[in-house]
Motif scaffolding. Structure first.
Motif, PDB file in Angstrom:
ATOM      1  N   MET A   1       2.713   4.828   1.346  1.00  0.00           N
ATOM      2  CA  MET A   1       3.270   5.669   2.413  1.00  0.00           C
ATOM      3  C   MET A   1       4.643   5.160   2.822  1.00  0.00           C
ATOM      4  O   MET A   1       5.566   5.947   3.062  1.00  0.00           O
ATOM      5  CB  MET A   1       2.313   5.670   3.609  1.00  0.00           C
ATOM      6  CG  MET A   1       2.794   6.537   4.771  1.00  0.00           C
ATOM      7  SD  MET A   1       2.872   8.297   4.332  1.00  0.00           S
ATOM      8  CE  MET A   1       1.106   8.661   4.266  1.00  0.00           C
TER       9      MET A   1
ATOM     10  N   LYS B   1       1.223   9.614  -3.570  1.00  0.00           N
ATOM     11  CA  LYS B   1       2.291   9.881  -2.589  1.00  0.00           C
ATOM     12  C   LYS B   1       3.675   9.603  -3.167  1.00  0.00           C
ATOM     13  O   LYS B   1       4.678  10.061  -2.619  1.00  0.00           O
ATOM     14  CB  LYS B   1       2.093   9.024  -1.338  1.00  0.00           C
ATOM     15  CG  LYS B   1       0.813   9.288  -0.570  1.00  0.00           C
ATOM     16  CD  LYS B   1       0.776   8.422   0.685  1.00  0.00           C
ATOM     17  CE  LYS B   1      -0.481   8.686   1.510  1.00  0.00           C
ATOM     18  NZ  LYS B   1      -1.687   8.151   0.846  1.00  0.00           N
TER      19      LYS B   1
ATOM     20  N   SER C   1       7.140   6.228   0.182  1.00  0.00           N
ATOM     21  CA  SER C   1       7.089   7.620  -0.251  1.00  0.00           C
ATOM     22  C   SER C   1       8.394   8.377  -0.033  1.00  0.00           C
ATOM     23  O   SER C   1       8.656   9.363  -0.721  1.00  0.00           O
ATOM     24  CB  SER C   1       5.938   8.351   0.455  1.00  0.00           C
ATOM     25  OG  SER C   1       6.139   8.352   1.868  1.00  0.00           O
TER      26      SER C   1
END
Length: 343
Positions: free
Chosen positions: A163, A192, A166
């Motif tokens: 994350m 992601k 990303s």
């Protein structure tokens, strides 16, 4: 250290000091880029290295240097720093000052405080950085970052890492390394990373494949893992995969590539798969394969017959393979592959 090694070390030390006292642009433009790879250095770099202001490249690979001096922060023109040593290298928190830095190669780089790397807009390669240091930085500010290599451990949250990365749109290559004595953390959230096209996973603690992969993944390397189940049923479904390398990664006796599996794969390397006895390739599998390299698979009993019918196969390389297997190659196999190379 022998007498000859001491002499060599002194010469290296003197050469660095000589570089440090060159001050005029006319003299500096002729100075060499120091590459001290494999140099026997029983001490750290002299602090005078910070006076070599026009230095662009410094190679310290496989030296015994354990710490970089504070004066490194003055090297504002440094573009490449290679500190891939066998042991860890401790750096002061100066990396963020190296505004021209493009490539930083390390094995295990450590800092007494969280390492600051934010704002290095020219940085393209960052290798050998710890998970915690990545998580303490706003990675979006590294707008040119293309290749990233991270050391993780059993406490690293790979989902949060993915994350965190990303939105780093320039990132194309991600390599995750885990200490061979530690268990891998759960590897999830890779989907992601839409921008990542090349992934490498390395570490003996990895026993199962991740549940997901980047959607645009075209190159995958699995090294020094210990996968407990045949990875091919999962990997052959990766629609963009064109390159697959497996090295010391799977210890079971059979790999099975099913019909229409790996429909985009062009290069496959199986390296040091010591327990592998059989590779089963079903009809219609590997329709785009151009090169197959099999190296030191010492238990492999024969090559799959289906290789003869893969019309795209241009090169088959057998490297350090058992003589019994080589002697059993039939004439059809040899004649059907344009470039069969045995090393």
């Amino acid at each position: 250290m022998t007498v000859d090694e001491r002499i060599k070390s002194c010469r290296v030390h003197d050469a660095l000091r000589e570089l440090a006292i060159r001050k005029t642009p006319e003299m500096m433009k002729y100075q060499p880029n120091p590459d001290l790879e494999n140099a026997e250095m029983g001490y750290n770099l002299p602090k005078e290295i910070g006076k070599v202001r026009l230095l662009r490249y410094l190679g310290l690979r496989r030296t015994s240097i354990g710490r970089l001096p504070h004066s490194f922060g003055c090297l504002r023109n440094l573009q490449t720093l290679d500190i891939r040593n066998i042991n860890r290298v401790i750096v002061s928190n100066f990396i963020w000052k190296l505004e021209s830095l493009r490539h930083l190669y390390a094995y295990k780089m450590e800092c007494d405080v969280p390492l600051k790397i934010e704002g290095l807009r020219n940085l393209q390669t960052l290798s050998g950085i710890r998970f915690d240091d990545i998580m303490h930085n706003n990675m979006i500010t590294l707008t040119s970052l293309q290749k990233l290599g991270i050391w993780v451990d059993d406490g690293s949250d790979i989902g949060k890492l993915c994350m965190h990365l990303s939105e780093v749109g320039s990132l194309k290559t991600l390599r995750l390394y885990c200490n061979v004595r530690r268990e891998w953390p759960t590897v999830c959230g890779l989907s992601k990373l839409h921008h990542v096209t090349e992934l490498k996973l390395c570490g003996m603690g990895l026993t199962t494949l991740p549940p997901d992969f980047p959607s645009n993944l075209s190159r995958l390397s699995l090294s020094f893992t210990r996968l407990e189940h045949d990875p091919m049923p999962a990997l052959e479904k990766l629609g963009q995969l064109s390159f697959l390398k497996m090295e010391f990664s799977y210890w079971e006796p059979q790999l099975v590539i099913s019909t229409h599996g790996f429909h985009q794969l062009k290069f496959l390397e199986l390296n040091f798969q010591h327990g592998l006895k059989e590779i089963k390739v079903e009809k219609g599998a590997l329709p785009q394969l151009q090169c197959l390299r099999i190296r030191k698979c010492l238990s492999l009993e024969k090559l799959p017959e289906e290789l003869k019918y893969i019309s795209t196969l241009e090169k088959l390389e057998l490297v350090d393979m058992p003589e019994d297997l080589i002697s059993r190659l039939d004439a059809d196999m040899i004649s059907s592959i344009p470039n069969l190379r045995i090393f």
